[in-house]
Design a protein around this motif. Structure first.
Motif, PDB file in Angstrom:
ATOM      1  N   UNK A   4      35.657  40.704 -16.871  1.00 35.34           N
ATOM      2  CA  UNK A   4      34.520  40.264 -17.660  1.00 35.34           C
ATOM      3  C   UNK A   4      33.395  39.798 -16.742  1.00 35.34           C
ATOM      4  N   UNK A   5      32.211  40.344 -16.951  1.00 33.12           N
ATOM      5  CA  UNK A   5      31.038  39.847 -16.228  1.00 33.12           C
ATOM      6  C   UNK A   5      30.306  38.894 -17.172  1.00 33.12           C
ATOM      7  N   UNK A   6      29.957  37.736 -16.675  1.00 31.59           N
ATOM      8  CA  UNK A   6      29.218  36.769 -17.486  1.00 31.59           C
ATOM      9  C   UNK A   6      27.911  36.436 -16.784  1.00 31.59           C
ATOM     10  N   UNK A   7      26.831  36.367 -17.551  1.00 31.41           N
ATOM     11  CA  UNK A   7      25.552  35.953 -16.966  1.00 31.41           C
ATOM     12  C   UNK A   7      25.091  34.670 -17.645  1.00 31.41           C
ATOM     13  N   UNK A   8      24.740  33.687 -16.835  1.00 25.83           N
ATOM     14  CA  UNK A   8      24.221  32.440 -17.389  1.00 25.83           C
ATOM     15  C   UNK A   8      22.759  32.277 -16.999  1.00 25.83           C
ATOM     16  N   UNK A   9      21.906  32.084 -17.979  1.00 31.02           N
ATOM     17  CA  UNK A   9      20.474  31.925 -17.744  1.00 31.02           C
ATOM     18  C   UNK A   9      20.138  30.526 -17.257  1.00 31.02           C
ATOM     19  N   UNK A  10      18.904  30.355 -16.837  1.00 29.85           N
ATOM     20  CA  UNK A  10      18.446  29.094 -16.265  1.00 29.85           C
ATOM     21  C   UNK A  10      18.685  27.895 -17.167  1.00 29.85           C
ATOM     22  N   UNK A  11      18.507  28.059 -18.474  1.00 32.01           N
ATOM     23  CA  UNK A  11      18.672  26.924 -19.375  1.00 32.01           C
ATOM     24  C   UNK A  11      20.139  26.520 -19.515  1.00 32.01           C
TER      25      UNK A  11
END
Ligand code: ASP
Ligand code: MG
Length: 426
Positions: A4-11
């Motif tokens: 699983x690839x997860x991306x977390x944004x700045x907020x």
């Protein structure tokens, strides 16, 4: 076991507390038995702050150095995130874009990914580690310099990693719950979509929806990556973005329904309208005008030309508000050559777009739009269509109300009001 690839944004990683919350979420995924690769954005508004700082020391910062500076934002968050995961007793290793094999062209500030060679990531995964990659950045082989992918580029990093590692899903976490039928801040009755096809998502994103970054959706579409857009702040499932021929993972659970004709309504306040009035109605004038506008760097969206009764005609077009000044200046400089009478600049416009793949096979979709607008007494200034989209330009003051009635007319209203976490979707 899945990858699983997860991306977390700045907020999602704005401060130490949020970083710990994200770390816990990553660890939970690992505990469930999955391999996890994370792409992370810079903390909160770091990128904007670094940009401001650059502009304080130089009116036009050198592009190479600007990329060196901006890429440091993601190095901070990736290292902190890896530390937080470590302290929870799990092995985590952070990598810069170049360490991760994110190879780009040499275009500073807007680099495109040309190759991904995630050798070190594979090694780390094989050793059982959770992998954290700095989003938004890459490396060019010819110049041997660090590049950045353009604002919002961490989405693209995540999708590119998912493609290169053949991940099962690319989860994009932000502060909104998923993809909605409209911007819930404009239309409170907007509802979260279970899934959307990538073609529709691209049209929505190109016409004002900000949840996913266009380039990332394009990349996913080209490489067959399944995107799941969801919220860091809740455990509820978000929206799947499906490429061609991709199956909705939830369909087996009985979520299958008849596809709606219209997937969503997008609103865009970012465009301005320029009218070139009194253009001689002879062949070649449109070519002259749009060559001048293109040279100014302005990105033209909609165009209309009136029929002429007098031998002269008006040509109106829209451009991003930020591009309008340059386009006007360029046109004014060539007024005599082109032979038009005057220029009118109007930045009080709004664009409303209705998007749905079902438009291809259903008739009457535009009639519903125009009826809803006419019932509200709303005047249409420009119209453009694609195979799966109809857009109209209106007064900006009318846009929100128009969008609400159109949303209702297509039967998109939900029963409950959408929860908005006051988020930006990043
Ligand atoms: N930090 C970068 C930006 O703010 C990249 C991203 O957030 O995706 O644009
Ligand atoms: Mg950011």
């Amino acid at each position: 076991m899945a990858l699983i690839v997860q991306k977390y944004g700045g907020s999602s990683v704005a401060d130490a507390e949020s970083i710990k919350r994200v770390a816990k979420r990553i660890v939970d995924t690992r505990r469930a038995g999955h391999d996890v690769v994370v792409a992370v954005s810079a903390m909160g508004d770091t990128t904007d702050e670094l940009l401001d700082l650059a502009n304080e020391v130089a009116p036009i910062p050198a592009p190479r150095e600007l990329d060196m500076l901006l890429s440091s934002g993601e190095r901070i968050s990736m290292a902190l995130l890896a530390m937080a995961i470590h302290s929870m007793g799990f092995e985590a290793r952070s990598f810069t874009g170049s360490q991760a094999g994110m190879i780009t062209d040499s275009q500073h500030g807007a680099a495109r990914i040309v190759d991904v060679t995630p050798i070190r990531l594979r090694e780390a995964l094989d050793e059982g580690a959770i992998v954290i990659v700095a989003g938004f950045q890459g490396f060019n082989r010819d110049t041997r310099d660090i590049t950045t992918l353009g604002r919002g580029g961490s989405d693209t990093t995540a999708v590119a990693l998912a493609a290169a590692l053949d991940a099962d899903v690319c989860e994009i976490y932000s502060d909104v719950d998923g993809i909605f039928t409209a911007d819930p801040r404009v239309i409170p009755s907007a509802q979260k979509l279970d899934h959307i096809i990538s073609e529709e998502m691209l049209e929505l994103a190109a016409n004002g929806a900000k949840v996913l970054y266009i380039r990332a959706v394009e990349y996913a579409r080209r490489h067959g990556v399944l995107i799941h857009a969801r919220s860091t702040f809740s455990s509820s499932e978000g929206t799947y973005v499906l490429g061609e021929g991709m199956k909705n993972p939830r369909e087996s659970e009985g979520a299958a329904m008849e596809e709606p004709i219209v997937a969503g309504v997008a609103t865009d306040f970012s465009q301005a309208k320029i009218t070139v009035a009194g253009v001689p109605d002879v062949p070649g004038k449109a070519a002259e005008i749009f060559k001048i506008v293109a040279k100014s760097g302005a990105n033209v969206d909609m165009i209309v030309q009136n029929v002429s009764a007098t031998g002269r005609t008006d040509i109106s077009f829209t451009v991003p508000k930020a591009d309008a000044a340059a386009a006007l200046k360029a046109l004014a400089g060539e007024q005599t050559e082109v032979g038009f009478q005057n220029l009118i600049h109007d930045d009080q416009i709004g664009k409303l777009s209705v998007v749905g793949a079902g438009m291809r096979t259903h008739s009457g979709v535009s009639a519903t739009l125009f009826e809803a607008l006419s019932a509200g007494g709303i005047n249409i200034e420009m119209i453009s269509t694609s195979e799966i989209r109809i857009s109209v330009v209106l007064r900006d003051a009318d846009l929100a109300e128009a969008a609400r009635s159109v949303h209702t007319a297509y039967g998109l209203d939900g029963e409950v009001e959408a929860t908005v976490h006051a988020g930006t979707g990043r």
